[in-house]
Design a protein around this motif. Structure first.
Motif, mmCIF file in Angstrom:
data_model
loop_
_atom_site.group_PDB
_atom_site.id
_atom_site.type_symbol
_atom_site.label_atom_id
_atom_site.label_comp_id
_atom_site.label_asym_id
_atom_site.label_seq_id
_atom_site.Cartn_x
_atom_site.Cartn_y
_atom_site.Cartn_z
ATOM 1 N N ALA A 160 49.553 13.341 0.098
ATOM 2 C CA ALA A 160 50.151 12.541 1.166
ATOM 3 C C ALA A 160 49.309 12.602 2.432
ATOM 4 O O ALA A 160 49.163 11.607 3.154
ATOM 5 C CB ALA A 160 51.580 13.015 1.450
ATOM 6 N N ALA A 161 48.734 13.774 2.728
ATOM 7 C CA ALA A 161 47.889 13.905 3.919
ATOM 8 C C ALA A 161 46.654 13.010 3.820
ATOM 9 O O ALA A 161 46.264 12.349 4.791
ATOM 10 C CB ALA A 161 47.480 15.365 4.108
ATOM 11 N N ALA A 168 45.833 5.462 8.688
ATOM 12 C CA ALA A 168 45.408 5.447 10.089
ATOM 13 C C ALA A 168 44.007 4.855 10.230
ATOM 14 O O ALA A 168 43.752 4.030 11.127
ATOM 15 C CB ALA A 168 45.447 6.861 10.656
ATOM 16 N N GLU A 169 43.094 5.234 9.352
ATOM 17 C CA GLU A 169 41.731 4.711 9.416
ATOM 18 C C GLU A 169 41.692 3.214 9.125
ATOM 19 O O GLU A 169 40.795 2.508 9.616
ATOM 20 C CB GLU A 169 40.844 5.460 8.426
ATOM 21 N N GLY A 170 42.657 2.717 8.353
ATOM 22 C CA GLY A 170 42.705 1.299 8.024
ATOM 23 C C GLY A 170 43.268 0.426 9.130
ATOM 24 O O GLY A 170 43.264 -0.806 9.008
ATOM 25 N N ALA A 198 55.848 17.589 9.064
ATOM 26 C CA ALA A 198 55.033 18.072 10.187
ATOM 27 C C ALA A 198 53.729 18.684 9.684
ATOM 28 O O ALA A 198 52.653 18.477 10.283
ATOM 29 C CB ALA A 198 55.827 19.083 11.008
ATOM 30 N N ARG A 199 53.786 19.419 8.592
ATOM 31 C CA ARG A 199 52.571 20.029 8.038
ATOM 32 C C ARG A 199 51.616 18.954 7.510
ATOM 33 O O ARG A 199 50.392 19.064 7.662
ATOM 34 C CB ARG A 199 52.944 21.022 6.927
ATOM 35 N N ILE A 200 52.162 17.915 6.874
ATOM 36 C CA ILE A 200 51.328 16.834 6.346
ATOM 37 C C ILE A 200 50.606 16.120 7.483
ATOM 38 O O ILE A 200 49.396 15.852 7.414
ATOM 39 C CB ILE A 200 52.197 15.839 5.540
ATOM 40 N N ALA A 201 51.333 15.796 8.547
ATOM 41 C CA ALA A 201 50.713 15.105 9.685
ATOM 42 C C ALA A 201 49.624 15.967 10.312
ATOM 43 O O ALA A 201 48.544 15.470 10.671
ATOM 44 C CB ALA A 201 51.787 14.740 10.707
ATOM 45 N N ALA A 202 49.899 17.270 10.438
ATOM 46 C CA ALA A 202 48.900 18.168 11.027
ATOM 47 C C ALA A 202 47.663 18.268 10.146
ATOM 48 O O ALA A 202 46.523 18.249 10.639
ATOM 49 C CB ALA A 202 49.519 19.545 11.240
ATOM 50 N N ARG A 203 47.874 18.356 8.836
ATOM 51 C CA ARG A 203 46.735 18.454 7.922
ATOM 52 C C ARG A 203 45.895 17.181 7.965
ATOM 53 O O ARG A 203 44.653 17.239 7.899
ATOM 54 C CB ARG A 203 47.244 18.698 6.506
ATOM 55 N N GLY A 205 45.638 15.264 10.544
ATOM 56 C CA GLY A 205 45.135 15.030 11.893
ATOM 57 C C GLY A 205 45.594 13.703 12.447
ATOM 58 O O GLY A 205 44.885 13.060 13.235
ATOM 59 N N VAL A 206 46.802 13.284 12.052
ATOM 60 C CA VAL A 206 47.332 11.975 12.434
ATOM 61 C C VAL A 206 48.676 12.148 13.123
ATOM 62 O O VAL A 206 49.538 12.888 12.633
ATOM 63 C CB VAL A 206 47.505 11.068 11.187
ATOM 64 N N ARG A 207 48.842 11.495 14.254
ATOM 65 C CA ARG A 207 50.159 11.464 14.875
ATOM 66 C C ARG A 207 50.945 10.316 14.257
ATOM 67 O O ARG A 207 50.555 9.148 14.376
ATOM 68 C CB ARG A 207 50.075 11.258 16.380
ATOM 69 N N ILE A 208 52.037 10.646 13.601
ATOM 70 C CA ILE A 208 52.829 9.594 12.951
ATOM 71 C C ILE A 208 53.723 8.914 13.984
ATOM 72 O O ILE A 208 54.273 9.556 14.883
ATOM 73 C CB ILE A 208 53.660 10.136 11.777
ATOM 74 N N ALA A 209 53.861 7.609 13.834
ATOM 75 C CA ALA A 209 54.702 6.843 14.749
ATOM 76 C C ALA A 209 56.179 7.084 14.471
ATOM 77 O O ALA A 209 56.990 7.195 15.399
ATOM 78 C CB ALA A 209 54.384 5.349 14.622
ATOM 79 N N ARG A 210 56.493 7.157 13.176
ATOM 80 C CA ARG A 210 57.912 7.319 12.810
ATOM 81 C C ARG A 210 58.025 8.170 11.545
ATOM 82 O O ARG A 210 57.094 8.251 10.736
ATOM 83 C CB ARG A 210 58.593 5.967 12.586
#
Length: 385
Positions: A160-161, A168-170, A198-203, A205-210
């Motif tokens: 998922a990370a 995000a890159e797209g 939270a761990r997936i987003a941190a791994r 390196g992306v701030r999720i919008a929702r």
């Protein structure tokens, strides 16, 4: 001049007068709208409705009237059903497996949020406008629900990370989503998923919008009604704890818990055998009672005589068959009905708005087709004191 009949006061009044010989679903719009407001007031984020639970026009129209403006859709047909009620409704296409034609239909209908759980599914969305939200769906081996959705959908956290980074890159708006499983009665399941998000987003390196915390909220089936507000509170606390001051906006997509309580299903006893131990109903697992096969028996059942009088005999567990020729058309054993229940009586199942009319078939010419509006789902029967 057109004359419209007023709604019946409650199911008992309608049954006593009309004596239907086919199964009927009774809808209370007031109950449905009150449930929608309960979610909107209690859940700390955007409330959408999972159309799969019940896509009847009456349901969608009442939710629209109650202020539900975003809908979780799983197919172009569900998109069209929502658009017929509200052309401006926001569509969240969270079925993560789609054909190219379905992707094109979603794009044409202006889907605002998509979900994916695999690289090949993200590749199919290459023509989705940048700026649209794409949520990566992940799954955990978490218990607490009647059955787990993770066996079919959801990437492992590590995968998922990687997917989130690709989103995000797209140039799309990155988000995460999960589903704790249907009829989830353990708030800890949401907490586990939120911490993993939270761990997936941190791994990545992306701030999720929702963060979409899914559906899974429990409907009232037996015993005390679920404390939804306690679940909402635990979700809010868990998000703050896991993400801190940079917490994403939240979304939920209730289906079962949103619509179940607004409907009561009335089936009629066709016959009794074995001294009343075996009962044949005019509805079964090929009709509106199909969900009982997988979810188990409900404890919220009452029986009315044809004139609307309640049967008050001591409860006895029965063996219940549906009306079709298939011997598999049988409810789980042990449904408790009053000892004085008789052929011609009506068995009323409360909390049957979800996965009843939506899953009913026409096998053998039977099935659930009629929905009747009532002012309320309880009330004094003609012979009650």
């Amino acid at each position: 001049m057109q004359h419209l009949s007023a709604p019946w006061p409650d199911p008992a009044a309608c049954l006593a007068r009309m004596r239907p010989d086919a199964p009927v679903l009774f809808l209370s719009p007031a109950t449905l709208q009150a449930t929608a407001r309960r979610f909107q007031c209690g859940f700390p984020g955007l409330v959408t409705y999972a159309v799969k639970a019940n896509d009847r026009a009456e349901v969608l129209a009442n939710l629209d009237s109650a202020g539900i403006a975003a809908f979780d859709v799983a197919s172009p047909a569900e998109m069209r059903a929502v658009r017929a009620i509200n052309p401006a409704a926001v569509l969240h296409y969270n079925n993560p497996v789609r054909s190219p034609d379905e992707v094109a239909a979603g794009t044409q209908m202006g889907v605002a949020s998509w979900s994916i759980d695999e690289d090949s599914e993200l590749d199919k969305l290459r023509d989705v406008p940048r700026g649209a939200e794409i949520a990566v769906r992940f799954a955990l081996p978490v218990r607490g629900a009647a059955y787990d959705f993770g066996e079919k959908f959801g990437a492992a956290p590590e995968r998922a990370a990687d997917l989130l980074r690709r989103v995000a890159e797209g140039g799309w708006r990155p988000a995460l989503c999960f589903h704790p499983g249907t009829q989830c009665e353990d708030p800890g399941a949401w907490e586990s998923y939120i911490e993993a998000a939270a761990r997936i987003a941190a791994r990545a390196g992306v701030r999720i919008a929702r963060l979409n915390v899914g559906g899974g909220f429990a409907a009232h089936r037996t015993g005390p009604a679920p404390d939804l507000e306690a679940v909402f509170a635990r979700i809010g606390v868990a998000v703050t704890r896991a993400f801190g001051p940079d917490a994403p906006a939240l979304i939920c997509e209730p289906g079962r818990a949103m619509v179940s309580e607004a409907f009561t299903l009335a089936a009629r006893i066709k016959a009794q055998r074995d001294g009343g131990e075996t009962i044949f109903l005019n509805d079964g697992i090929y009709g509106g009672l199909t969900d009982l096969r997988d979810m188990g028996l409900t404890g919220r059942v009452r029986v009315l005589a044809p004139d609307g009088a309640p049967r008050r005999g001591p409860p006895r567990p029965r063996r219940i068959f549906g009306p079709t020729c298939d011997s598999l058309d049988r409810l789980p054993d042990g449904l408790a009905l009053p000892a004085d229940a008789a052929p011609g009586d009506y068995v009323l199942f409360a909390g049957m708005g979800a996965y009843s009319v939506a899953m009913s078939t026409g096998f053998n010419g039977y099935g659930l087709r009629d929905v009747i509006t009532v002012l309320g789902l309880t009330g004094h029967c003609p012979h009650e004191s």
